[in-house]
Design an enzyme around this catalytic site. Structure first.
Site, PDB file in Angstrom:
ATOM      1  N   CYS A 274      51.956  -7.262   6.942  1.00  0.00           N
ATOM      2  CA  CYS A 274      52.307  -8.544   7.527  1.00  0.00           C
ATOM      3  C   CYS A 274      51.423  -9.550   7.805  1.00  0.00           C
ATOM      4  O   CYS A 274      51.467 -10.688   7.383  1.00  0.00           O
ATOM      5  CB  CYS A 274      52.729  -8.101   9.056  1.00  0.00           C
ATOM      6  SG  CYS A 274      54.375  -6.985   9.024  1.00  0.00           S
ATOM      7  N   ILE A 275      50.166  -9.396   8.478  1.00  0.00           N
ATOM      8  CA  ILE A 275      49.249 -10.451   8.533  1.00  0.00           C
ATOM      9  C   ILE A 275      48.681 -11.011   7.409  1.00  0.00           C
ATOM     10  O   ILE A 275      48.583 -12.355   7.496  1.00  0.00           O
ATOM     11  CB  ILE A 275      48.051  -9.991   9.583  1.00  0.00           C
ATOM     12  CG1 ILE A 275      48.704  -9.416  10.782  1.00  0.00           C
ATOM     13  CG2 ILE A 275      47.065 -10.924   9.807  1.00  0.00           C
ATOM     14  CD1 ILE A 275      47.608  -8.474  11.813  1.00  0.00           C
TER      15      ILE A 275
END
Length: 452
Positions: A274-275
């Site tokens: 994600c990040i």
């Protein structure tokens, strides 16, 4: 009765069949929660290994208990298949496929397109489709909707389409699929109503937004917020290194302020699905609108530089005792992207291993969750190998030890007592820096809390 009304009643009676496309870190936990609520679920997966594992009542995801999978299989609530034609059996289809970035950080929509086209091929009136894959704003309306409507069915009347971003946090024992609030927005109001009605059966709290674009952007804001603040913490680590100040001490002191500050800590770089990726979906979308996302670009640059920063710290630490990095034995502790999980996706440890190897270091690693690093086509060649046992002899034989992932199972007091040089990217040794232990270490720099 209208198609909408018929599906609404079927949901209220909990008679809908749910399909989950992609049975990985997002899809399997979702499918299990659906089935636990009493809904019948069919998982769709390309990997025969995953299909065989679930059919045997086992789990390939650490956060999903094999006992749950086995029980749901025995109750015939959870099925899994490679046959996409069976999507026609499903009243609800949740799409949880990967959305990787290309080398130029452009979104790869091929998995979403394939899943959408497979669903459209068997689309029948009365189906609800929910995209969960993280993506850029507009994907649901601009990519999915036209392909599905090629079937001749009309959204909001014949079928229903929503976006609801996944919020999986691997290894988090407190927050999981069921109790993490879930955002959902539909193409039409009827789409949203049906999406909320289905998901609130197995999710404790649903958060309604006005459109798929709002839901898509919500997920990107969450992870862009984290990425930028981690970037600030990483830059502060480099600033403290230049100033001769311990960054961990500064952050802990700042965190005592009861308002106006949220604690983020530096580390070896960003990892996970994600990040490191999500903010770039937004940056790409905005480039198509001639807008430059300056904070995203700068934070991404800082975070990407962190593996090289820590490799330099290793090199500096060895230089202080008259050893070159080339030919030195370097042991890396932890290769998963965060503590106490087995997930290697985008792990900065792989880049650190690769850079150390390319500079001529004799690299080995220990990770209780990742016994082997396999070449998946994306792993740097220098980072392939098997975990070594963390014996006293292994620690003593290493010229330098680099703590990249601070797994709880590692005895850091023992590491500090034996290792000659420690470069600690996570401040894992904060409670182990006793006077006796420190005396046995060759200090490179204590300023970042990283090299002692």
């Amino acid at each position: 009765m209208s198609i909408y009304g018929a599906l609404q009643e079927k949901i209220a009676r909990r008679e809908v069949v749910c399909g989950v496309v992609g049975m990985g870190y997002v899809g399997l936990p979702l499918a299990v929660e659906m089935a636990k609520s009493g809904l019948r679920v069919i998982g769709f997966e390309k990997s025969q290994f995953v299909v065989d594992t679930v059919r045997e009542g086992k789990s390939h995801i650490k956060d999903v208990a094999a006992s749950d999978v086995g029980e749901l299989r025995r109750r015939k609530l959870l099925d899994i298949t490679v046959d996409m034609d069976r999507l026609a059996e499903c009243d609800v289809v949740s799409i949880c496929v990967p959305t990787p970035l290309g080398k130029t950080k452009d979104p790869d929509m091929s998995y979403i397109v394939s899943a959408t086209e497979a669903g459209a091929a068997g689309l029948r009136p009365g189906q609800l489709i929910v995209l969960e894959s993280t993506t850029y704003p507009g994907t649901t309306r601009e990519i999915m909707l036209p392909r599905v409507e090629e079937s001749g069915l009309h959204v909001g009347d014949d079928f229903f389409l929503c976006f609801s971003p996944e919020r999986v946090d691997p290894g988090n024992e407190r927050w999981h699929t069921k109790n993490t609030p879930k955002v959902l927005g539909g193409i039409t109001e009827k789409c949203t109503e049906l999406g909320i009605a289905v998901y609130e059966i197995f999710i404790e709290r649903m958060v309604r937004v006005s459109s798929p674009e709002a839901a898509e952007l919500t997920k990107l804001l969450e992870n862009t917020f984290r990425m930028i603040n981690i970037g600030l913490a990483n830059e502060m680590a480099q600033i403290c290194d230049k100033l001769g100040v311990n960054v961990w001490e500064v952050i802990d002191a700042a965190a005592t302020k009861p308002f106006g500050f949220m604690k983020f800590t530096p580390g070896p770089g960003l990892g996970g699905h994600c990040i490191p990726l999500d903010p770039h979906y937004l940056a790409w979308k905005m480039r198509t609108l001639a807008y430059k996302t300056r904070m995203i670009e700068l934070a991404g640059e800082i975070n990407t530089e962190m593996p090289a920063f820590w490799v330099t710290k290793v090199q500096d630490a060895l230089n202080q005792i008259g050893k070159p990095l080339h030919g030195s034995r370097v042991l890396v502790l932890g290769v998963a992207y965060k503590k106490d999980i087995d997930d290697l996706r985008e792990s900065p440890a792989l880049e650190i291993l690769d850079q150390l190897s390319r500079k001529g270091a004799l690299v080995s690693y220990h990770d209780p969750y990742c016994p082997e690093i396999r070449d998946d086509g994306h792993t740097p060649l220098g980072a392939i190998g098997k975990s070594v046992d963390l014996t006293d002899a292994v620690l003593d034989n290493a010229d330098a030890v680099v703590i990249v992932t601070d797994h709880s199972a590692v005895d850091y007091h023992r590491v500090c007592a034996i290792a000659r040089i420690i470069v600690d990217t996570r401040n894992a040794c904060r409670s182990s820096r006793t006077r006796d232990a420190s005396a046995r270490l060759t200090a490179a720099s204590a300023t970042v809390g990283g090299a002692v």
